[in-house]
Design a protein around this motif. Structure first.
Motif, PDB file in Angstrom:
ATOM      1  N   ARG A  78      69.658   2.308  41.661  1.00 58.49           N
ATOM      2  CA  ARG A  78      68.427   2.145  42.509  1.00 58.49           C
ATOM      3  C   ARG A  78      68.492   3.455  43.434  1.00 58.49           C
ATOM      4  N   CYS A  84      66.429   5.480  47.118  1.00 62.61           N
ATOM      5  CA  CYS A  84      65.410   4.987  48.005  1.00 62.61           C
ATOM      6  C   CYS A  84      64.096   5.493  47.806  1.00 62.61           C
ATOM      7  N   CYS A 115      62.817   3.376  44.770  1.00 61.09           N
ATOM      8  CA  CYS A 115      63.303   1.890  44.748  1.00 61.09           C
ATOM      9  C   CYS A 115      61.788   0.986  44.835  1.00 61.09           C
ATOM     10  N   LYS A 116      61.645  -0.232  44.160  1.00 64.42           N
ATOM     11  CA  LYS A 116      60.684  -1.091  44.436  1.00 64.42           C
ATOM     12  C   LYS A 116      61.030  -2.060  45.369  1.00 64.42           C
ATOM     13  N   GLU A 117      62.124  -2.055  45.811  1.00 62.77           N
ATOM     14  CA  GLU A 117      62.458  -3.047  46.699  1.00 62.77           C
ATOM     15  C   GLU A 117      62.679  -2.464  48.188  1.00 62.77           C
ATOM     16  N   GLN A 118      62.168  -1.604  48.467  1.00 62.90           N
ATOM     17  CA  GLN A 118      62.141  -0.735  49.946  1.00 62.90           C
ATOM     18  C   GLN A 118      61.987  -1.696  50.884  1.00 62.90           C
ATOM     19  N   CYS A 125      64.529  -4.269  51.952  1.00 60.36           N
ATOM     20  CA  CYS A 125      65.956  -3.595  52.646  1.00 60.36           C
ATOM     21  C   CYS A 125      65.739  -3.016  53.986  1.00 60.36           C
ATOM     22  N   CYS A 151      71.666   4.071  46.234  1.00 59.79           N
ATOM     23  CA  CYS A 151      71.355   2.893  46.801  1.00 59.79           C
ATOM     24  C   CYS A 151      72.742   2.752  47.551  1.00 59.79           C
TER      25      CYS A 151
END
Length: 431
Positions: free
Chosen positions: A230, A232, A235-238, A241, A277
């Motif tokens: 991943r 930053c 990333c689809k999960e920012q 995090c 990541c």
């Protein structure tokens, strides 16, 4: 005229070294050659310094000899990735060139010995840019100790804190790979070990340490999911995090940190992204250390560093037979979530009243240290200063030896003897 070839066109090279050469010290210093494996870095360099258009540019280490012959360089500045330093330093010394290298000098004790052996056979000299020595507070501490105010130094307590913004940056880039950086006990902590070595003017003898990976890597407790590769910026999960959401909004890029230009884009350099990541599986260096160091004149150091804390700075205490010195520094006030008091140096005599020392400050990066080390590097050491401050290869080697000993002690659970470590690697080289 000092003719300089720059090996490694990093952001550090451009800002810390090339800019002052171009605009402050050009009467006695000239950049005559550039070397970097990424042609894109030459383009960015020329964009920043149009005056260097036409300066010979080389893309391979194998072209070093040609560069020196063509440009007539008598000095090199080494500012590439940490693991690349040793080859350029040794090659420069073989040409009898003076070498100015970014810290850390190299990444292993073995390479430090290579440098010192090469310097012993060369007419050239190695200078290690330990700019943190030049902070006004650090210079004042050195002066107080040298003047005997604390008496014989018996122990030092140094606790260093790196916040989540700065600390995470080491795990987004190449620094997170031990083969490139030596791990953070070398890439970062050697700066602190050098400070202590220089302050107390003693040589480290033995190290015992513990270390761990507590925050980053695949087992980081705040990892949104066990997913590799991943970045930053994509990333689809920012939003899951906390390291990202603490410092960057949903519409803000995550490529700015203490080691990057604020206008740098993720695509600025070839095959390099500074936003990998911080929870990748490949991360295996430590982010937390505690260490105890014994010195040859009896002083003991208790050191710790943590790379994921709410604020950044350090707490220092130095004890001697005549008294105790204390100081606390908070870095990056715009990132500190509480009011920051003025830093002072507090001296407590063994018998008497506390003395508060307010230090005369100066402007510039790294607490005012950068402008002063630049003057010493490019104009020569200040002849009015009553003590040595510009570091050479021996200082670089001892700082690296402590850093490597910290890692080896962490892995083995055993104390590491510094001289045996140096001698062991020396025998490896001879063999």
């Amino acid at each position: 005229m000092r003719k300089i070839a720059v090996c490694g066109l990093s952001n550090r090279a451009l800002k810390m070294f090339m800019e002052p050469v171009m605009y402050q010290f050009s009467q006695t210093n000239q950049i005559v050659g550039l070397l970097d494996i990424d042609p894109r870095r030459e383009e960015i360099c020329i964009e920043k310094f149009p005056e260097l258009v036409g300066t010979p540019f080389y893309t391979q280490f194998e072209q070093f000899d040609e560069m020196i012959k063509t440009t007539g360089a008598n000095t090199i500045i080494v500012t590439g990735r940490d693991d690349s330093h040793v080859d350029y330093i040794v090659k420069g010394l073989e040409h009898d060139l003076d070498v100015i290298t970014e810290k850390p000098m190299v990444t292993t004790v073995k390479d430090a010995k290579r440098v010192m052996e090469a310097e012993g056979k060369s007419k050239g000299k190695v200078t290690v840019a330990f700019n943190y020595r030049y902070s006004p507070y650090h210079r004042k501490i050195r002066e107080l100790i040298a003047d005997g105010k604390l008496g014989r130094i018996t122990s030092v307590d140094l606790n260093w804190y790196i916040d989540t913004y700065h600390g995470s940056s080491y795990f987004k880039r190449w620094n997170r790979m031990r083969e490139y950086s030596g791990g953070l006990s070398i890439h970062k902590s050697t700066h602190h070990f050098d400070l202590v070595n220089w302050w107390i003017d003693q040589k480290p003898e033995q190290v015992f340490a513990h270390g761990a990976l507590n925050y980053y890597g695949k087992d980081g407790e705040l990892n949104p999911s066990p997913t590799d590769n991943r970045f930053c910026g994509t990333c689809k999960e920012q939003h899951l995090c906390p390291y990202y959401t603490r410092w960057f909004g949903r519409g803000t890029g995550a490529t700015e940190d203490d080691h990057l230009n604020s206008d740098q884009k993720m695509e600025a350099y070839t095959n390099y992204r500074p936003d990998a990541c911080i929870f990748d599986h490949e991360i295996e260096i430590e982010d937390t250390y505690t260490a105890s160091v014994r010195y040859d004149k009896g002083a003991l150091l208790s050191y710790s560093i943590n790379f994921s804390l709410p604020y950044e700075g350090y707490r220092l205490a130095i004890n001697g037979t005549k008294g105790r010195l204390e100081t606390t520094e908070f870095h990056s006030p715009d990132r500190t979530p509480f009011p920051i008091p003025e830093q002072t140096i507090d001296f407590f005599p063994l018998f008497g009243s506390k003395e508060v020392i307010h230090v005369v400050k100066n402007d510039g990066g790294h607490g005012g240290g950068d402008p002063l080390i630049q003057e010493d590097i490019f104009l020569g050491p200040d002849p009015t200063r009553p003590y040595e401050i510009l570091a050479g290869s021996e200082a670089g080697a001892y700082s690296i030896a402590v850093g490597e000993a910290v890692w080896k002690s962490t892995k083995s659970g055993l104390p590491i003897d510094i001289e045996q470590l140096l001698q062991h690697n020396y025998e490896e080289i001879k063999g």
